[in-house]
Design a protein around this motif. Structure first.
Motif, PDB file in Angstrom:
ATOM      1  N   ALA A 107      56.260  37.088  27.161  1.00 39.03           N
ATOM      2  CA  ALA A 107      54.817  37.283  27.295  1.00 39.03           C
ATOM      3  C   ALA A 107      54.403  38.557  26.577  1.00 39.03           C
ATOM      4  O   ALA A 107      55.150  39.536  26.537  1.00 39.03           O
ATOM      5  CB  ALA A 107      54.436  37.363  28.766  1.00 39.03           C
ATOM      6  N   VAL A 108      53.194  38.544  26.002  1.00 39.85           N
ATOM      7  CA  VAL A 108      52.665  39.775  25.419  1.00 39.85           C
ATOM      8  C   VAL A 108      52.555  40.846  26.500  1.00 39.85           C
ATOM      9  O   VAL A 108      52.894  42.011  26.296  1.00 39.85           O
ATOM     10  CB  VAL A 108      51.297  39.516  24.761  1.00 39.85           C
ATOM     11  N   ALA A 109      52.074  40.463  27.678  1.00 37.87           N
ATOM     12  CA  ALA A 109      51.944  41.416  28.776  1.00 37.87           C
ATOM     13  C   ALA A 109      52.210  40.720  30.098  1.00 37.87           C
ATOM     14  O   ALA A 109      51.800  39.568  30.299  1.00 37.87           O
ATOM     15  CB  ALA A 109      50.557  42.052  28.794  1.00 37.87           C
ATOM     16  N   THR A 110      52.881  41.422  30.993  1.00 39.78           N
ATOM     17  CA  THR A 110      53.034  40.989  32.376  1.00 39.78           C
ATOM     18  C   THR A 110      52.351  42.020  33.257  1.00 39.78           C
ATOM     19  O   THR A 110      52.613  43.225  33.119  1.00 39.78           O
ATOM     20  CB  THR A 110      54.514  40.874  32.763  1.00 39.78           C
ATOM     21  N   VAL A 111      51.452  41.563  34.138  1.00 44.84           N
ATOM     22  CA  VAL A 111      50.734  42.482  35.022  1.00 44.84           C
ATOM     23  C   VAL A 111      51.276  42.351  36.438  1.00 44.84           C
ATOM     24  O   VAL A 111      51.726  41.288  36.856  1.00 44.84           O
ATOM     25  CB  VAL A 111      49.213  42.213  34.994  1.00 44.84           C
ATOM     26  N   ARG A 112      51.217  43.486  37.161  1.00 45.83           N
ATOM     27  CA  ARG A 112      51.723  43.556  38.525  1.00 45.83           C
ATOM     28  C   ARG A 112      50.603  44.015  39.447  1.00 45.83           C
ATOM     29  O   ARG A 112      49.842  44.930  39.107  1.00 45.83           O
ATOM     30  CB  ARG A 112      52.882  44.550  38.580  1.00 45.83           C
ATOM     31  N   PHE A 113      50.474  43.376  40.607  1.00 42.74           N
ATOM     32  CA  PHE A 113      49.423  43.763  41.547  1.00 42.74           C
ATOM     33  C   PHE A 113      49.803  43.339  42.958  1.00 42.74           C
ATOM     34  O   PHE A 113      50.712  42.524  43.157  1.00 42.74           O
ATOM     35  CB  PHE A 113      48.071  43.147  41.149  1.00 42.74           C
ATOM     36  N   GLN A 114      49.082  43.878  43.928  1.00 47.31           N
ATOM     37  CA  GLN A 114      49.221  43.497  45.328  1.00 47.31           C
ATOM     38  C   GLN A 114      47.842  43.140  45.868  1.00 47.31           C
ATOM     39  O   GLN A 114      46.816  43.438  45.247  1.00 47.31           O
ATOM     40  CB  GLN A 114      49.828  44.651  46.136  1.00 47.31           C
ATOM     41  N   ALA A 115      47.807  42.491  47.001  1.00 47.11           N
ATOM     42  CA  ALA A 115      46.523  42.138  47.606  1.00 47.11           C
ATOM     43  C   ALA A 115      45.841  43.406  48.125  1.00 47.11           C
ATOM     44  O   ALA A 115      46.490  44.246  48.754  1.00 47.11           O
ATOM     45  CB  ALA A 115      46.725  41.149  48.743  1.00 47.11           C
ATOM     46  N   PRO A 116      44.528  43.584  47.875  1.00 43.25           N
ATOM     47  CA  PRO A 116      43.816  44.704  48.491  1.00 43.25           C
ATOM     48  C   PRO A 116      43.885  44.605  50.013  1.00 43.25           C
ATOM     49  O   PRO A 116      44.055  43.514  50.578  1.00 43.25           O
ATOM     50  CB  PRO A 116      42.381  44.526  47.983  1.00 43.25           C
ATOM     51  N   GLU A 117      43.759  45.713  50.674  1.00 41.62           N
ATOM     52  CA  GLU A 117      43.816  45.750  52.127  1.00 41.62           C
ATOM     53  C   GLU A 117      42.807  44.776  52.732  1.00 41.62           C
ATOM     54  O   GLU A 117      41.663  44.676  52.277  1.00 41.62           O
ATOM     55  CB  GLU A 117      43.519  47.165  52.641  1.00 41.62           C
ATOM     56  N   GLY A 118      43.255  44.019  53.729  1.00 46.97           N
ATOM     57  CA  GLY A 118      42.371  43.076  54.404  1.00 46.97           C
ATOM     58  C   GLY A 118      42.267  41.728  53.730  1.00 46.97           C
ATOM     59  O   GLY A 118      41.527  40.859  54.193  1.00 46.97           O
ATOM     60  N   THR A 119      43.019  41.517  52.657  1.00 48.38           N
ATOM     61  CA  THR A 119      42.943  40.244  51.931  1.00 48.38           C
ATOM     62  C   THR A 119      44.338  39.649  51.761  1.00 48.38           C
ATOM     63  O   THR A 119      45.357  40.330  51.924  1.00 48.38           O
ATOM     64  CB  THR A 119      42.316  40.402  50.531  1.00 48.38           C
ATOM     65  N   THR A 120      44.359  38.363  51.413  1.00 47.42           N
ATOM     66  CA  THR A 120      45.600  37.651  51.113  1.00 47.42           C
ATOM     67  C   THR A 120      45.427  36.934  49.778  1.00 47.42           C
ATOM     68  O   THR A 120      44.397  36.286  49.550  1.00 47.42           O
ATOM     69  CB  THR A 120      45.931  36.614  52.204  1.00 47.42           C
ATOM     70  N   VAL A 121      46.412  37.063  48.907  1.00 50.26           N
ATOM     71  CA  VAL A 121      46.369  36.366  47.620  1.00 50.26           C
ATOM     72  C   VAL A 121      46.630  34.888  47.844  1.00 50.26           C
ATOM     73  O   VAL A 121      47.602  34.504  48.498  1.00 50.26           O
ATOM     74  CB  VAL A 121      47.397  36.953  46.635  1.00 50.26           C
ATOM     75  N   GLY A 122      45.756  34.048  47.280  1.00 49.50           N
ATOM     76  CA  GLY A 122      45.909  32.600  47.399  1.00 49.50           C
ATOM     77  C   GLY A 122      46.895  32.055  46.386  1.00 49.50           C
ATOM     78  O   GLY A 122      47.720  32.781  45.817  1.00 49.50           O
ATOM     79  N   THR A 123      46.809  30.764  46.136  1.00 46.54           N
ATOM     80  CA  THR A 123      47.739  30.093  45.227  1.00 46.54           C
ATOM     81  C   THR A 123      47.455  30.490  43.787  1.00 46.54           C
ATOM     82  O   THR A 123      46.337  30.317  43.277  1.00 46.54           O
ATOM     83  CB  THR A 123      47.640  28.573  45.381  1.00 46.54           C
ATOM     84  N   LEU A 124      48.471  31.002  43.119  1.00 49.78           N
ATOM     85  CA  LEU A 124      48.376  31.383  41.711  1.00 49.78           C
ATOM     86  C   LEU A 124      49.008  30.295  40.848  1.00 49.78           C
ATOM     87  O   LEU A 124      49.869  29.550  41.315  1.00 49.78           O
ATOM     88  CB  LEU A 124      49.098  32.712  41.481  1.00 49.78           C
ATOM     89  N   VAL A 164      36.986  42.491  56.713  1.00 50.65           N
ATOM     90  CA  VAL A 164      36.232  43.294  55.754  1.00 50.65           C
ATOM     91  C   VAL A 164      36.686  44.748  55.864  1.00 50.65           C
ATOM     92  O   VAL A 164      36.613  45.361  56.942  1.00 50.65           O
ATOM     93  CB  VAL A 164      34.718  43.179  56.000  1.00 50.65           C
ATOM     94  N   VAL A 165      37.180  45.262  54.735  1.00 51.02           N
ATOM     95  CA  VAL A 165      37.550  46.672  54.624  1.00 51.02           C
ATOM     96  C   VAL A 165      36.724  47.242  53.481  1.00 51.02           C
ATOM     97  O   VAL A 165      36.925  46.864  52.319  1.00 51.02           O
ATOM     98  CB  VAL A 165      39.059  46.849  54.345  1.00 51.02           C
ATOM     99  N   ARG A 166      35.768  48.065  53.784  1.00 54.92           N
ATOM    100  CA  ARG A 166      34.869  48.590  52.766  1.00 54.92           C
ATOM    101  C   ARG A 166      35.654  49.377  51.702  1.00 54.92           C
ATOM    102  O   ARG A 166      36.433  50.275  52.014  1.00 54.92           O
ATOM    103  CB  ARG A 166      33.829  49.524  53.394  1.00 54.92           C
ATOM    104  N   GLY A 167      35.451  48.984  50.462  1.00 52.56           N
ATOM    105  CA  GLY A 167      36.090  49.687  49.355  1.00 52.56           C
ATOM    106  C   GLY A 167      37.568  49.429  49.214  1.00 52.56           C
ATOM    107  O   GLY A 167      38.279  50.209  48.564  1.00 52.56           O
ATOM    108  N   ALA A 168      38.059  48.347  49.803  1.00 53.53           N
ATOM    109  CA  ALA A 168      39.476  48.028  49.635  1.00 53.53           C
ATOM    110  C   ALA A 168      39.783  47.821  48.147  1.00 53.53           C
ATOM    111  O   ALA A 168      38.987  47.224  47.418  1.00 53.53           O
ATOM    112  CB  ALA A 168      39.836  46.773  50.422  1.00 53.53           C
ATOM    113  N   HIS A 169      40.905  48.317  47.703  1.00 52.80           N
ATOM    114  CA  HIS A 169      41.217  48.186  46.282  1.00 52.80           C
ATOM    115  C   HIS A 169      42.732  48.152  46.081  1.00 52.80           C
ATOM    116  O   HIS A 169      43.510  48.554  46.961  1.00 52.80           O
ATOM    117  CB  HIS A 169      40.615  49.346  45.478  1.00 52.80           C
TER     118      HIS A 169
END
Length: 453
Positions: A357-374, A416-421
């Motif tokens: 891949a040209v680029a592989t990105v890494r991330f986690q779910a912001p606080e209070g959220t869950t990552v769905g199906t990718l 809801v977590v205000r400003g979760a990032h």
């Protein structure tokens, strides 16, 4: 274009260069077992009118799956009984014949850190009167200490005709955009018939261009088909040079070329349904060869060496930049965040050799959220069990200059977590395609996904 497509295989699509003549090892070998690397197939040219036939060489190696520890010296057993009726074998000094159709060859130990060693190099020649179309298997097995190998084999056949081949041209590094370079290869005929004309196929990647458009070639996009009128007799070798312009967008480039005996049918098949435009420059020629032109062409008896690939790297940069997104929603909502990889140039980026891949990105779910199906074809989740879970997504293997690629990340808002990032960043040290080596500004390779700010 079936012949040329067969030679290309899936190399461009997946970016991985398949090694022609790979060994007959198992698809799922177990640890601490030997495997045999030998040509999958070879074709012996039949004898000429004087009874002489060209030789073919078979190189056989023995390897292992794990390069830890030392494997003692061992023995390779070679069985040629299936080809004895049409071929003669010349054994090397490290092989002791056990019968008229088998030999045992001694190979050296494999020290720690070594995963293979040469085992035997022997020669084959078709017998006088051998029928074209004869075929059989050369079979191999190996032992070293307590280790044994899975069976290996090479299919050997007999054929009459030209056998064109291209020498391996060296890869080129540190090319300057705006200059012209030359890919130099050798065209040879190791068959037993003359190739009266040659059909040459060329393909240059996006950052390259043909420095000349020859009158005996026709062009479409970055591809070319050329008809070379010089006859190539058995044993003859000719220089074949292709001049390529290195474009201002060049970085990691690839050049492919292939030869086969010319025929009207082969040319029509290679043209396919594409539109071709004939060049107007000086003809691309080999040095003249003697011999009258034949009225019909014979097919190449062994096309395995008709194709070559050259990697060309330019001294250039490409600035990748990440942008994230801000999303809003109530508890229970599923929102879509976006991560975009931009290529700000000046070069395009492509992994046409390794297929990374040209680029592989890494991330986690912001606080209070869950990552769905990718999307499974682009993304995966770390399996190390750590919390929060880390997710990865990869771009395609190429990204043109000024182009971008966007990932959509479904987020379920559990609370809801205000400003979760969360921070999104590229992996800059992939050994197959290191962003650090071409990107002059890694500071903009990080961004954020922000929820309810």
């Amino acid at each position: 274009m079936r012949h040329l497509q067969r030679l290309l295989g899936a190399a461009v699509a997946c970016g991985a260069l398949a090694a022609a003549g790979a060994g007959a090892g198992p698809a799922h070998a177990m640890d601490d077992e030997l495997w045999i690397s030998a040509p999958y197939e070879t074709v012996l040219p039949g004898a000429d009118a004087g009874g002489s036939a060209p030789e073919r060489t078979l190189d056989v190696a023995v390897g292992r799956d794990v390069a830890d520890g030392t494997v003692p010296a061992g023995q390779l057993t070679v069985d040629v009984s299936e080809i004895a009726g049409f071929a003669r074998v010349s054994w090397p000094a490290n092989c002791a014949p056990e019968s008229e159709t088998s030999a045992v060859c001694a190979f050296p130990e494999m020290p720690a850190g070594t995963d293979s060693v040469p085992a035997a190099t022997f020669k084959l020649r078709a017998l006088p009167g051998a029928d074209a179309g004869s075929s059989g298997q050369v079979r191999y097995s190996a032992t070293a200490g307590d280790l044994t190998s899975h069976a290996g084999e090479t299919r050997v056949g007999v054929g009459n005709g030209p056998d064109l081949g291209l020498s391996e041209a060296p890869h080129q590094r540190d090319l300057r955009p705006g200059t012209v370079t030359s890919v130099r290869a050798t065209l040879s005929n190791s068959g037993n018939r003359t190739a009266e004309r040659t059909l040459l196929w060329l393909d240059a990647s996006y950052g390259l261009r043909f420095a000349a458009r020859h009158a005996n070639c026709e062009y479409t996009g970055t591809g070319a088909l050329c008809v070379l009128d010089e006859a190539v007799a058995p044993g003859q070798r000719f220089a074949l040079d292709t001049e390529l312009g290195v474009g201002w967008k060049a970085l990691y480039e690839r050049f492919d070329h292939s030869v086969q005996p010319y025929s009207d049918e082969a040319l029509a098949e290679a043209r396919g349904e594409w539109t071709w435009t004939r060049g107007t420059g000086a003809e691309l020629n080999l040095r003249p060869a003697a011999g009258a032109r034949a009225s019909a062409a014979e097919p190449d008896i062994d096309p395995q060496d008709n194709y070559g690939t050259v990697i060309l790297e330019a001294r250039n940069t490409a600035d990748l930049k990440l942008t994230g997104s801000r999303v809003r929603g109530a508890a229970g909502d599923t929102v879509t965040a976006k991560i975009t990889v931009h290529n700000r140039g000046p070069a395009w980026v492509a992994s046409l050799g390794a297929g990374a891949a040209v680029a592989t990105v890494r991330f986690q779910a912001p606080e209070g959220t869950t990552v769905g199906t990718l999307p499974e074809d682009r993304c995966w989740t770390a399996e190390d069990g750590t919390s929060p879970t880390t997710h990865y997504c990869r771009t395609p293997i190429h990204l043109h200059d000024k182009a971008s690629y966007t990932f959509e990340v479904p987020l379920r808002i559990d609370r809801v977590v205000r400003g979760a990032h969360t921070t999104v960043a590229t992996l800059n040290d992939d050994p197959e395609l290191s962003i650090r080596k071409f990107d002059p500004n890694l500071r903009n390779n990080r961004t954020e996904i922000v929820v309810n700010r």
